[in-house]
Design a protein around this motif. Structure first.
Motif, PDB file in Angstrom:
ATOM      1  N   ALA A 111      16.348  34.999  36.957  1.00  0.00           N
ATOM      2  CA  ALA A 111      15.152  35.683  38.092  1.00  0.00           C
ATOM      3  C   ALA A 111      16.253  37.471  38.680  1.00  0.00           C
ATOM      4  O   ALA A 111      15.589  38.166  38.904  1.00  0.00           O
ATOM      5  N   GLY A 112      17.481  37.266  38.747  1.00  0.00           N
ATOM      6  CA  GLY A 112      17.833  38.233  39.744  1.00  0.00           C
ATOM      7  C   GLY A 112      19.639  37.893  39.308  1.00  0.00           C
ATOM      8  O   GLY A 112      20.127  36.744  38.749  1.00  0.00           O
ATOM      9  N   LEU A 113      20.417  39.251  39.555  1.00  0.00           N
ATOM     10  CA  LEU A 113      21.754  38.854  38.945  1.00  0.00           C
ATOM     11  C   LEU A 113      22.788  40.050  40.039  1.00  0.00           C
ATOM     12  O   LEU A 113      23.116  40.203  41.188  1.00  0.00           O
ATOM     13  N   VAL A 114      23.841  38.559  41.117  1.00  0.00           N
ATOM     14  CA  VAL A 114      24.680  39.673  41.124  1.00  0.00           C
ATOM     15  C   VAL A 114      26.511  39.476  40.837  1.00  0.00           C
ATOM     16  O   VAL A 114      26.727  38.377  39.949  1.00  0.00           O
ATOM     17  N   LEU A 115      26.968  40.063  40.647  1.00  0.00           N
ATOM     18  CA  LEU A 115      27.707  40.305  39.827  1.00  0.00           C
ATOM     19  C   LEU A 115      29.052  41.448  40.870  1.00  0.00           C
ATOM     20  O   LEU A 115      28.630  41.556  41.745  1.00  0.00           O
ATOM     21  N   LEU A 116      29.811  39.547  40.630  1.00  0.00           N
ATOM     22  CA  LEU A 116      30.802  40.247  42.149  1.00  0.00           C
ATOM     23  C   LEU A 116      32.017  40.332  41.428  1.00  0.00           C
ATOM     24  O   LEU A 116      32.706  39.442  40.247  1.00  0.00           O
ATOM     25  N   GLY A 117      32.915  41.008  42.133  1.00  0.00           N
ATOM     26  CA  GLY A 117      34.093  41.357  41.312  1.00  0.00           C
ATOM     27  C   GLY A 117      33.764  41.724  39.881  1.00  0.00           C
ATOM     28  O   GLY A 117      35.098  40.966  39.439  1.00  0.00           O
ATOM     29  N   SER A 118      33.457  42.324  38.969  1.00  0.00           N
ATOM     30  CA  SER A 118      33.352  42.106  37.992  1.00  0.00           C
ATOM     31  C   SER A 118      32.781  43.208  37.207  1.00  0.00           C
ATOM     32  O   SER A 118      32.829  44.408  37.685  1.00  0.00           O
ATOM     33  N   PRO A 214      42.510  45.400  42.437  1.00  0.00           N
ATOM     34  CA  PRO A 214      43.091  45.779  41.872  1.00  0.00           C
ATOM     35  C   PRO A 214      43.059  45.624  40.940  1.00  0.00           C
ATOM     36  O   PRO A 214      44.085  46.383  39.912  1.00  0.00           O
ATOM     37  N   LEU A 215      42.361  44.331  40.579  1.00  0.00           N
ATOM     38  CA  LEU A 215      42.141  44.322  39.409  1.00  0.00           C
ATOM     39  C   LEU A 215      41.335  44.972  38.236  1.00  0.00           C
ATOM     40  O   LEU A 215      41.350  45.034  37.080  1.00  0.00           O
ATOM     41  N   ILE A 216      40.028  44.897  38.979  1.00  0.00           N
ATOM     42  CA  ILE A 216      38.919  45.917  38.410  1.00  0.00           C
ATOM     43  C   ILE A 216      38.864  46.749  39.461  1.00  0.00           C
ATOM     44  O   ILE A 216      37.737  46.626  40.587  1.00  0.00           O
ATOM     45  N   PRO A 217      38.750  47.559  38.911  1.00  0.00           N
ATOM     46  CA  PRO A 217      39.125  49.748  40.132  1.00  0.00           C
ATOM     47  C   PRO A 217      37.430  49.392  40.708  1.00  0.00           C
ATOM     48  O   PRO A 217      35.830  49.458  39.920  1.00  0.00           O
ATOM     49  N   LEU A 218      37.086  49.688  41.585  1.00  0.00           N
ATOM     50  CA  LEU A 218      36.445  50.170  42.814  1.00  0.00           C
ATOM     51  C   LEU A 218      35.012  50.883  41.498  1.00  0.00           C
ATOM     52  O   LEU A 218      34.049  51.259  41.192  1.00  0.00           O
ATOM     53  N   SER A 219      35.992  51.644  40.513  1.00  0.00           N
ATOM     54  CA  SER A 219      34.797  52.767  40.333  1.00  0.00           C
ATOM     55  C   SER A 219      34.221  52.346  38.708  1.00  0.00           C
ATOM     56  O   SER A 219      33.103  52.599  38.524  1.00  0.00           O
ATOM     57  N   GLU A 220      34.554  51.190  38.399  1.00  0.00           N
ATOM     58  CA  GLU A 220      34.016  50.369  37.436  1.00  0.00           C
ATOM     59  C   GLU A 220      32.676  49.701  37.993  1.00  0.00           C
ATOM     60  O   GLU A 220      31.377  49.804  37.550  1.00  0.00           O
ATOM     61  N   ALA A 221      33.156  49.557  39.454  1.00  0.00           N
ATOM     62  CA  ALA A 221      31.575  48.622  39.868  1.00  0.00           C
ATOM     63  C   ALA A 221      30.527  49.363  40.213  1.00  0.00           C
ATOM     64  O   ALA A 221      29.392  49.394  39.892  1.00  0.00           O
ATOM     65  N   GLU A 222      30.369  50.264  40.719  1.00  0.00           N
ATOM     66  CA  GLU A 222      30.540  52.282  40.804  1.00  0.00           C
ATOM     67  C   GLU A 222      29.413  52.531  39.493  1.00  0.00           C
ATOM     68  O   GLU A 222      27.840  52.319  39.911  1.00  0.00           O
ATOM     69  N   ALA A 223      30.110  52.544  38.461  1.00  0.00           N
ATOM     70  CA  ALA A 223      29.732  53.070  36.754  1.00  0.00           C
ATOM     71  C   ALA A 223      28.294  51.921  36.999  1.00  0.00           C
ATOM     72  O   ALA A 223      27.404  52.296  36.394  1.00  0.00           O
ATOM     73  N   THR A 224      28.548  50.431  37.065  1.00  0.00           N
ATOM     74  CA  THR A 224      27.620  49.499  36.680  1.00  0.00           C
ATOM     75  C   THR A 224      26.626  49.195  37.359  1.00  0.00           C
ATOM     76  O   THR A 224      25.306  49.502  37.039  1.00  0.00           O
ATOM     77  N   ALA A 225      26.721  49.309  39.026  1.00  0.00           N
ATOM     78  CA  ALA A 225      25.531  49.773  39.564  1.00  0.00           C
ATOM     79  C   ALA A 225      24.289  50.832  39.312  1.00  0.00           C
ATOM     80  O   ALA A 225      23.528  50.556  39.214  1.00  0.00           O
ATOM     81  N   ARG A 226      25.774  52.295  38.595  1.00  0.00           N
ATOM     82  CA  ARG A 226      24.114  53.116  38.479  1.00  0.00           C
ATOM     83  C   ARG A 226      23.695  53.570  37.369  1.00  0.00           C
ATOM     84  O   ARG A 226      22.750  53.679  37.225  1.00  0.00           O
ATOM     85  N   ALA A 227      24.682  51.936  36.524  1.00  0.00           N
ATOM     86  CA  ALA A 227      23.594  52.668  35.265  1.00  0.00           C
ATOM     87  C   ALA A 227      22.472  51.034  34.898  1.00  0.00           C
ATOM     88  O   ALA A 227      21.560  51.316  33.856  1.00  0.00           O
ATOM     89  N   VAL A 228      22.358  50.534  36.269  1.00  0.00           N
ATOM     90  CA  VAL A 228      20.821  49.194  36.555  1.00  0.00           C
ATOM     91  C   VAL A 228      20.349  50.495  37.091  1.00  0.00           C
ATOM     92  O   VAL A 228      19.827  50.194  38.046  1.00  0.00           O
ATOM     93  N   PRO A 229      19.041  50.125  35.988  1.00  0.00           N
ATOM     94  CA  PRO A 229      17.942  50.760  37.208  1.00  0.00           C
ATOM     95  C   PRO A 229      17.793  50.644  38.368  1.00  0.00           C
ATOM     96  O   PRO A 229      17.751  48.787  38.156  1.00  0.00           O
ATOM     97  N   GLY A 230      17.865  50.744  39.695  1.00  0.00           N
ATOM     98  CA  GLY A 230      17.556  49.949  40.974  1.00  0.00           C
ATOM     99  C   GLY A 230      18.269  49.286  41.153  1.00  0.00           C
ATOM    100  O   GLY A 230      18.401  48.714  42.273  1.00  0.00           O
ATOM    101  N   GLY A 231      19.784  49.067  40.604  1.00  0.00           N
ATOM    102  CA  GLY A 231      20.827  48.215  40.891  1.00  0.00           C
ATOM    103  C   GLY A 231      21.602  49.127  41.592  1.00  0.00           C
ATOM    104  O   GLY A 231      21.638  50.236  42.454  1.00  0.00           O
TER     105      GLY A 231
END
Ligand code: MLT
Length: 265
Positions: A111-118, A214-231
């Motif tokens: 129904a929906g996706l929560v990506l936590l530190g991924s 320190p393990l997965i940089p915030l920039s990766e999360a920002e890129a993920t959110a940007r790439a999902v429409p409405g993310g």
């Protein structure tokens, strides 16, 4: 509680009422890492939290350690609990990699996706080589060296000074079997790049990330959110990789608001 699924016995929590949220833990952890989410969401949702094979109180079969098998195990758990409606998936780090696999093969269950530190990207060749080196270490010396190595990567310096936080994280990692840790490392090494899936995910999505991860940089999360429409993106201050442990109130609020939005219509 435990249920026999295929070739192993899976430990899990299933508590609360409402539409289900399925939490999937990361490496080298177990369901206990979501204790604060279980408590915080109890009045909000039905919360289902398994220990993946080889982790926590689940048994550790000799084989079957792959992202796809972890996904199948989670769906078999839902079947065993007679959950037929789509669920909100909440994947922590490696658990997020499992969520992407479920979305690729069984989108109707989501129904929906929560990506936590991924993250959505695959390992680089250097990261793959490091996974193999860590697996060798675990085979030779057991899980203890990885527990020591991971602690400072999972928590902020402030978190590392909180005995209760450290105890929970350390204990959760120590409950992982050698088979589980080696299995995770191979599973993560071999996971595909999920970035091409993001534009056509087709599910409400929120990316929740510790500002100081320190393990997965915030920039990766920002890129993920940007790439999902409405993310959506929710950055959690004063948190490292395990934002749900270091800042449970903020993380639980973000998950609750997202969950309510998913089921608002
Ligand atoms: C995790 O927290 O699940 C892993 O450390 C993620 C990774 O190493 O890619």
């Amino acid at each position: 509680m435990k249920v026999q699924l295929n070739d192993f016995s899976m430990a899990y929590e299933d508590t609360g009422r409402g539409h289900p949220i399925l939490f999937i833990h990361g490496y080298p952890l177990g369901r206990r890492i979501f204790d604060a989410q279980l408590r915080g969401l109890l009045g909000v949702a039905r919360v289902i939290v398994p220990d993946l094979r080889g982790h926590g109180d689940s048994s550790a079969p000799a084989s079957g350690y792959s992202i796809a098998q972890y996904a199948d195990d989670c769906l078999a758990l839902l079947d065993s609990r007679s959950v037929t409606e789509p669920v909100v998936l909440c994947g922590l780090s490696m658990g997020g990699y499992v969520c992407f696999d479920i979305l690729r093969r069984h989108a109707d269950r989501v129904a929906g996706l929560v990506l936590l530190g991924s993250r959505a990207s695959a390992d680089t060749p250097e990261q793959r080589a490091a996974r193999d080196a860590d697996a060798e270490l675990v085979r030779g010396e057991g899980v203890a060296p990885i527990v020591e190595k991971m602690l400072p990567r999972l928590l902020t310096p402030a978190g590392q000074n909180k005995p209760k936080v450290v105890e929970l994280v350390r204990r959760t990692m120590e409950m992982t079997s050698v088979a589980g840790m080696v299995g995770d490392l191979g599973a993560m090494r071999d996971r595909p790049d999920s970035r091409p899936d993001l534009p056509r995910l087709g599910k409400p999505t929120i990316v929740i990330h510790g500002r100081e991860d320190p393990l997965i940089p915030l920039s990766e999360a920002e890129a993920t959110a940007r790439a999902v429409p409405g993310g959506d993106l929710k950055v959690i201050d004063a948190a490292g990789h395990l934002a749900g442990v270091e800042q449970p109130t903020a993380v639980n609020q973000a998950i609750t608001a997202f969950y309510k939005k998913v089921w608002a219509h």
